[in-house]
Design a protein around this motif. Structure first.
Motif, PDB file in Angstrom:
ATOM      1  N   THR A  21      -5.168   2.267 -11.244  1.00  0.00           N
ATOM      2  CA  THR A  21      -3.933   1.657 -10.723  1.00  0.00           C
ATOM      3  C   THR A  21      -3.484   2.313  -9.438  1.00  0.00           C
ATOM      4  O   THR A  21      -3.163   1.634  -8.457  1.00  0.00           O
ATOM      5  CB  THR A  21      -2.821   1.754 -11.779  1.00  0.00           C
ATOM      6  N   MET A  22      -3.422   3.643  -9.408  1.00  0.00           N
ATOM      7  CA  MET A  22      -2.968   4.336  -8.206  1.00  0.00           C
ATOM      8  C   MET A  22      -3.900   4.061  -7.021  1.00  0.00           C
ATOM      9  O   MET A  22      -3.450   3.861  -5.893  1.00  0.00           O
ATOM     10  CB  MET A  22      -2.889   5.844  -8.460  1.00  0.00           C
ATOM     11  N   ALA A  23      -5.215   4.054  -7.293  1.00  0.00           N
ATOM     12  CA  ALA A  23      -6.173   3.815  -6.202  1.00  0.00           C
ATOM     13  C   ALA A  23      -6.113   2.382  -5.694  1.00  0.00           C
ATOM     14  O   ALA A  23      -6.472   2.108  -4.545  1.00  0.00           O
ATOM     15  CB  ALA A  23      -7.590   4.138  -6.674  1.00  0.00           C
ATOM     16  N   SER A  24      -5.634   1.447  -6.528  1.00  0.00           N
ATOM     17  CA  SER A  24      -5.593   0.048  -6.096  1.00  0.00           C
ATOM     18  C   SER A  24      -4.599  -0.176  -4.964  1.00  0.00           C
ATOM     19  O   SER A  24      -4.653  -1.185  -4.278  1.00  0.00           O
ATOM     20  CB  SER A  24      -5.234  -0.855  -7.281  1.00  0.00           C
ATOM     21  N   TYR A  25      -3.691   0.767  -4.760  1.00  0.00           N
ATOM     22  CA  TYR A  25      -2.714   0.656  -3.670  1.00  0.00           C
ATOM     23  C   TYR A  25      -3.174   1.382  -2.405  1.00  0.00           C
ATOM     24  O   TYR A  25      -2.432   1.482  -1.437  1.00  0.00           O
ATOM     25  CB  TYR A  25      -1.350   1.199  -4.115  1.00  0.00           C
ATOM     26  N   ASN A  56       0.844  -1.195   0.000  1.00  0.00           N
ATOM     27  CA  ASN A  56       0.000   0.000   0.000  1.00  0.00           C
ATOM     28  C   ASN A  56       0.877   1.242   0.000  1.00  0.00           C
ATOM     29  O   ASN A  56       2.086   1.166   0.194  1.00  0.00           O
ATOM     30  CB  ASN A  56      -0.915   0.032   1.234  1.00  0.00           C
ATOM     31  N   TRP A  57       0.228   2.383  -0.220  1.00  0.00           N
ATOM     32  CA  TRP A  57       0.948   3.652  -0.071  1.00  0.00           C
ATOM     33  C   TRP A  57       1.428   3.804   1.367  1.00  0.00           C
ATOM     34  O   TRP A  57       0.769   3.347   2.298  1.00  0.00           O
ATOM     35  CB  TRP A  57       0.027   4.822  -0.422  1.00  0.00           C
ATOM     36  N   GLY A  58       2.583   4.471   1.533  1.00  0.00           N
ATOM     37  CA  GLY A  58       3.099   4.691   2.879  1.00  0.00           C
ATOM     38  C   GLY A  58       2.123   5.485   3.724  1.00  0.00           C
ATOM     39  O   GLY A  58       1.943   5.230   4.905  1.00  0.00           O
ATOM     40  N   ASN A  59       1.477   6.483   3.124  1.00  0.00           N
ATOM     41  CA  ASN A  59       0.406   7.228   3.786  1.00  0.00           C
ATOM     42  C   ASN A  59      -0.447   7.882   2.702  1.00  0.00           C
ATOM     43  O   ASN A  59      -0.109   7.822   1.520  1.00  0.00           O
ATOM     44  CB  ASN A  59       0.965   8.285   4.761  1.00  0.00           C
ATOM     45  N   GLN A  60      -1.522   8.518   3.128  1.00  0.00           N
ATOM     46  CA  GLN A  60      -2.473   9.019   2.140  1.00  0.00           C
ATOM     47  C   GLN A  60      -1.956  10.230   1.382  1.00  0.00           C
ATOM     48  O   GLN A  60      -2.384  10.509   0.268  1.00  0.00           O
ATOM     49  CB  GLN A  60      -3.805   9.350   2.824  1.00  0.00           C
ATOM     50  N   ILE A  61      -1.028  10.962   1.983  1.00  0.00           N
ATOM     51  CA  ILE A  61      -0.462  12.125   1.282  1.00  0.00           C
ATOM     52  C   ILE A  61       0.273  11.663   0.026  1.00  0.00           C
ATOM     53  O   ILE A  61       0.220  12.327  -1.015  1.00  0.00           O
ATOM     54  CB  ILE A  61       0.489  12.897   2.232  1.00  0.00           C
ATOM     55  N   GLU A  62       0.940  10.515   0.120  1.00  0.00           N
ATOM     56  CA  GLU A  62       1.655  10.000  -1.049  1.00  0.00           C
ATOM     57  C   GLU A  62       0.694   9.739  -2.203  1.00  0.00           C
ATOM     58  O   GLU A  62       0.994  10.058  -3.363  1.00  0.00           O
ATOM     59  CB  GLU A  62       2.407   8.714  -0.684  1.00  0.00           C
ATOM     60  N   VAL A  90       5.279   1.622  -5.770  1.00  0.00           N
ATOM     61  CA  VAL A  90       4.723   2.793  -5.088  1.00  0.00           C
ATOM     62  C   VAL A  90       5.502   3.140  -3.821  1.00  0.00           C
ATOM     63  O   VAL A  90       5.374   4.251  -3.303  1.00  0.00           O
ATOM     64  CB  VAL A  90       3.232   2.567  -4.748  1.00  0.00           C
ATOM     65  N   LYS A  91       6.291   2.208  -3.318  1.00  0.00           N
ATOM     66  CA  LYS A  91       7.081   2.506  -2.121  1.00  0.00           C
ATOM     67  C   LYS A  91       8.153   3.558  -2.418  1.00  0.00           C
ATOM     68  O   LYS A  91       8.454   4.409  -1.588  1.00  0.00           O
ATOM     69  CB  LYS A  91       7.744   1.233  -1.592  1.00  0.00           C
ATOM     70  N   SER A  92       8.754   3.489  -3.608  1.00  0.00           N
ATOM     71  CA  SER A  92       9.780   4.479  -3.962  1.00  0.00           C
ATOM     72  C   SER A  92       9.167   5.709  -4.627  1.00  0.00           C
ATOM     73  O   SER A  92       9.515   6.847  -4.294  1.00  0.00           O
ATOM     74  CB  SER A  92      10.820   3.848  -4.898  1.00  0.00           C
ATOM     75  N   SER A  93       8.212   5.507  -5.552  1.00  0.00           N
ATOM     76  CA  SER A  93       7.609   6.666  -6.229  1.00  0.00           C
ATOM     77  C   SER A  93       6.833   7.528  -5.239  1.00  0.00           C
ATOM     78  O   SER A  93       6.741   8.751  -5.401  1.00  0.00           O
ATOM     79  CB  SER A  93       6.683   6.212  -7.359  1.00  0.00           C
ATOM     80  N   VAL A 104       7.422  11.758  -5.093  1.00  0.00           N
ATOM     81  CA  VAL A 104       6.405  12.758  -5.427  1.00  0.00           C
ATOM     82  C   VAL A 104       6.344  13.899  -4.419  1.00  0.00           C
ATOM     83  O   VAL A 104       5.773  14.949  -4.725  1.00  0.00           O
ATOM     84  CB  VAL A 104       5.007  12.118  -5.559  1.00  0.00           C
ATOM     85  N   TYR A 105       6.911  13.705  -3.231  1.00  0.00           N
ATOM     86  CA  TYR A 105       6.963  14.836  -2.305  1.00  0.00           C
ATOM     87  C   TYR A 105       7.686  16.024  -2.950  1.00  0.00           C
ATOM     88  O   TYR A 105       7.389  17.182  -2.650  1.00  0.00           O
ATOM     89  CB  TYR A 105       7.694  14.440  -1.013  1.00  0.00           C
ATOM     90  N   PHE A 106       8.625  15.717  -3.830  1.00  0.00           N
ATOM     91  CA  PHE A 106       9.348  16.777  -4.537  1.00  0.00           C
ATOM     92  C   PHE A 106       8.745  17.057  -5.918  1.00  0.00           C
ATOM     93  O   PHE A 106       8.450  18.204  -6.259  1.00  0.00           O
ATOM     94  CB  PHE A 106      10.824  16.396  -4.682  1.00  0.00           C
TER      95      PHE A 106
END
Length: 640
Positions: free
Chosen positions: A309-313, A29-35, A237-240, A244-246
């Protein structure tokens, strides 16, 4: 879903749910929802927000264009965005796996993959050109400032007149030295930035079939682009999600810097007024509404497969309704803001030349690589502003490219689905990146820009509209709107608002159909400047467009042939009903009609009957027995 999550879930999270661990250990999953939000913003906010929207707004009535634009956002953009996010999040699958909802329509997912492939190939070529301009800006004087370069033609006339009068490419003297002759020449001029683009960067050939040589500097930059994309996605998604913070936030810093610099220039107000002055009579024109609907549709990235795809994580109970509103509004606000940045500088340039803003306004590559770079040469410390501008273009492009590549990789990995490919996902990402690089090489040739624009105009045009329309119909009318609304209530704790229910069932499909009709009526053969594309090239463009749409009927026929049934109608019913593994991916989330039914064991003294006697036999005693949902769905990775 009544028991679990009906309370305390209005904010989109179950209170007792751990926030730091992955729910789906298999996919992650995404690390958190902000990602997720930043990734989706980076995906939706792309080059089109900067180089297409401001020009569309100016051409379609200025401020008056905002009215149909935001109407289309409310009735089409946000509802479609919410539908795709909820679709991917509920099933925790990419653009292929989600079609367990109605296997006959899995061709829609393949169509999305084809579209994402086309866009991913040429989009990274645009990024590589931005890289090339970024590296070329690392100099004291921008190379497209003057006309005294080896590649310049006698027709070149730069905006820095004093210098142009002394270089060898200009006449030795002007009749009477009057300014009017210089102005007339300027109006008919070929700018140094245009010649730099056409004669030096591209070394443009005279025909789309004349490939000439591969431009090695562009090839090198294309390699850099794909390496950057691969490294950012090396762990999915763990690295991307960290990158994306930047990449998703810094473009706003650059836009603000360019905005502050732009509005302080003489003539900036004139440019902004050209951008915003409303022409209310334009609202009555169908073309304005068609352009507004098309821009909303394409800008948000609907039907590319990236949103699913993004929402699936996401975690299952994430409030994707809130996210869809935030991301959609952010995307449109960015487009409006970028218009101020672009037209303030173009107004300054028009004021410097003494011409109307309409003479310097442009869109697409012409704005990004000709008009705007030329305007930047008029600023003090122009290399700094050029570096910032092209760095912003690179980041905007990368945000979209990350999602395009992840869409393809996720679809492949989910479709194969075994442990081996999950462990080797990095190699799948590498393979897709290498294939994208190789397929992009022809676009770095001397005819590359012709092919790039051909792909941009045809590969991702009306095919997206068809795909999105069929997706709406299949979910709302084949699967059933009541079923889908119950699924969303299970996931979010509340059903979709009534407004969205009406939009999904009636309004959005009608608007999509309107866009399709508008696209067909407004069709004009593609041109590039004064070059008219030959018939065979246009035919290739239509084949590219059809290649994604044709996946839908072809797969439907394939599915009908392999589905059980004595009659065609029976086969049709079986092919369109949800497969047995449709539903939430994890056992803990399968409630209501997806709740597992414990099959009785022989020790209970009860006769064991298979759920589907014609499909499969029950495992032998002592082997693992699958849990079966109350809707007949077989649970993934759940064994007792």
């Amino acid at each position: 879903m009544v028991g679990k999550g009906a309370k305390g879930m209005l904010n989109g999270a179950v209170p007792s749910e751990a926030t730091k661990r992955d729910q789906n250990l298999k996919r992650g999953n995404w690390g958190n929802q902000i990602e997720f939000v930043l990734t989706s913003v980076g995906y939706a906010v792309g080059l089109g927000n900067v180089w297409r929207f401001p020009y569309l707004c100016y051409r379609n009535g200025g401020g008056a264009f905002m009215f149909p634009y935001f109407i289309m956002l409310i009735f089409c953009g946000i509802p479609l965005f919410f539908m795709e996010l909820s679709f991917g999040q509920f099933a925790s699958q990419g653009c292929l796996g989600v079609w367990r909802i109605s296997p006959m329509f899995k061709g829609v997912g393949y169509g999305m993959m084809v579209v994402s492939t086309y866009i991913g190939i040429y989009y990274n070529v645009v990024i590589c050109i931005a890289f090339y301009y970024f590296f070329s800006s690392m100099t004291n004087v921008l190379p497209w400032t003057y006309c005294n370069n080896p590649w310049n033609s006698p027709d070149c006339a730069g905006v820095l007149d004093a210098t142009n009068l002394t270089n060898g490419s200009q006449p030795a003297s002007l009749p009477g030295g009057n300014l009017s002759h210089l102005l007339n020449r300027t109006l008919q001029r070929t700018s140094p930035s245009e010649e730099y683009w056409r004669l030096y960067v591209l070394k443009l050939s005279d025909d789309i079939g004349n490939f000439g040589e591969v431009r090695l500097p562009l090839l090198g930059c294309l390699c850099v682009s794909w390496v950057v994309v691969f490294l950012c996605l090396i762990r999915g998604v763990k690295s991307s999600g960290k990158v994306v913070y930047f990449t998703a936030t810094f473009p706003y810093v650059v836009l603000t810097i360019l905005f502050v610099r732009g509005v302080t220039l003489e003539g900036a107000f004139t440019g902004i007024m050209y951008y915003l002055t409303p022409q209310w009579d334009k609202i009555l024109e169908a073309k304005v509404w068609g352009d507004a609907a098309s821009q909303i549709f394409y800008s948000l990235g609907c039907a590319w497969g990236g949103l699913i795809t993004m929402a699936s994580y996401n975690k299952f109970h994430n409030n994707c309704y809130r996210d869809s509103v935030i991301i959609s509004i952010t995307n449109c606000a960015t487009s409006v803001y970028a218009g101020f940045v672009i037209f303030s500088i173009l107004g300054f340039m028009a004021n410097h030349l003494g011409v109307d803003v309409s003479r310097v306004a442009d869109h697409g590559p012409g704005l990004a690589f000709v008009a705007y770079p030329e305007a930047l040469t008029l600023l003090p410390i122009s290399p700094l502003w050029s570096l910032l501008f092209f760095f912003m273009l690179i980041l905007l492009g990368l945000g979209t490219q990350f999602c395009l590549l992840e869409t393809l990789v996720t679809a492949i990995v989910d479709e194969v689905g075994n442990e081996w490919i999950l462990q080797k996902k990095t190699y799948v990402t590498l393979g897709v990146a290498v294939a994208g690089f190789l397929l992009g090489i022809p676009l770095t040739s001397q005819a590359g820009i012709y092919w790039l624009l051909l792909m941009d105009n045809y590969a991702a045009s009306f095919s997206l509209v068809v795909i999105s329309c069929i997706m709406c119909v299949s979910i709302m009318y084949i699967y059933g709107h009541q079923n889908y609304f119950q699924d969303i209530k299970m996931m979010l704790g509340f059903p979709p608002p009534f407004f969205f229910q009406i939009c999904w069932r009636f309004v959005s499909p009608a608007i999509i159909f309107f866009i399709l009709i508008f696209t067909v009526i407004q069709y004009r053969p593609i041109t590039y400047n004064h070059y008219q594309y030959p018939g065979w090239a246009v035919a290739i463009g239509f084949l590219m467009a059809l290649s994604s749409v044709i996946c839908i009927p072809l797969y439907a026929l394939f599915q009908l042939c392999r589905t059980d049934g004595d009659t065609l109608l029976q086969r049709l019913k079986n092919a369109t009903k949800p497969s047995r593994d449709w539903g939430p991916a994890l056992l803990e989330h399968r409630t209501g009609r997806y709740a597992p039914i414990m099959l009785p064991s022989p020790e209970d003294g009860l006769e064991v009957q298979p759920l589907h006697p014609d499909k499969a036999q029950l495992p032998l005693v002592g082997s693992s027995i699958p849990l079966v949902g109350s809707n007949g769905s077989r649970l993934q990775d759940s064994r007792i």
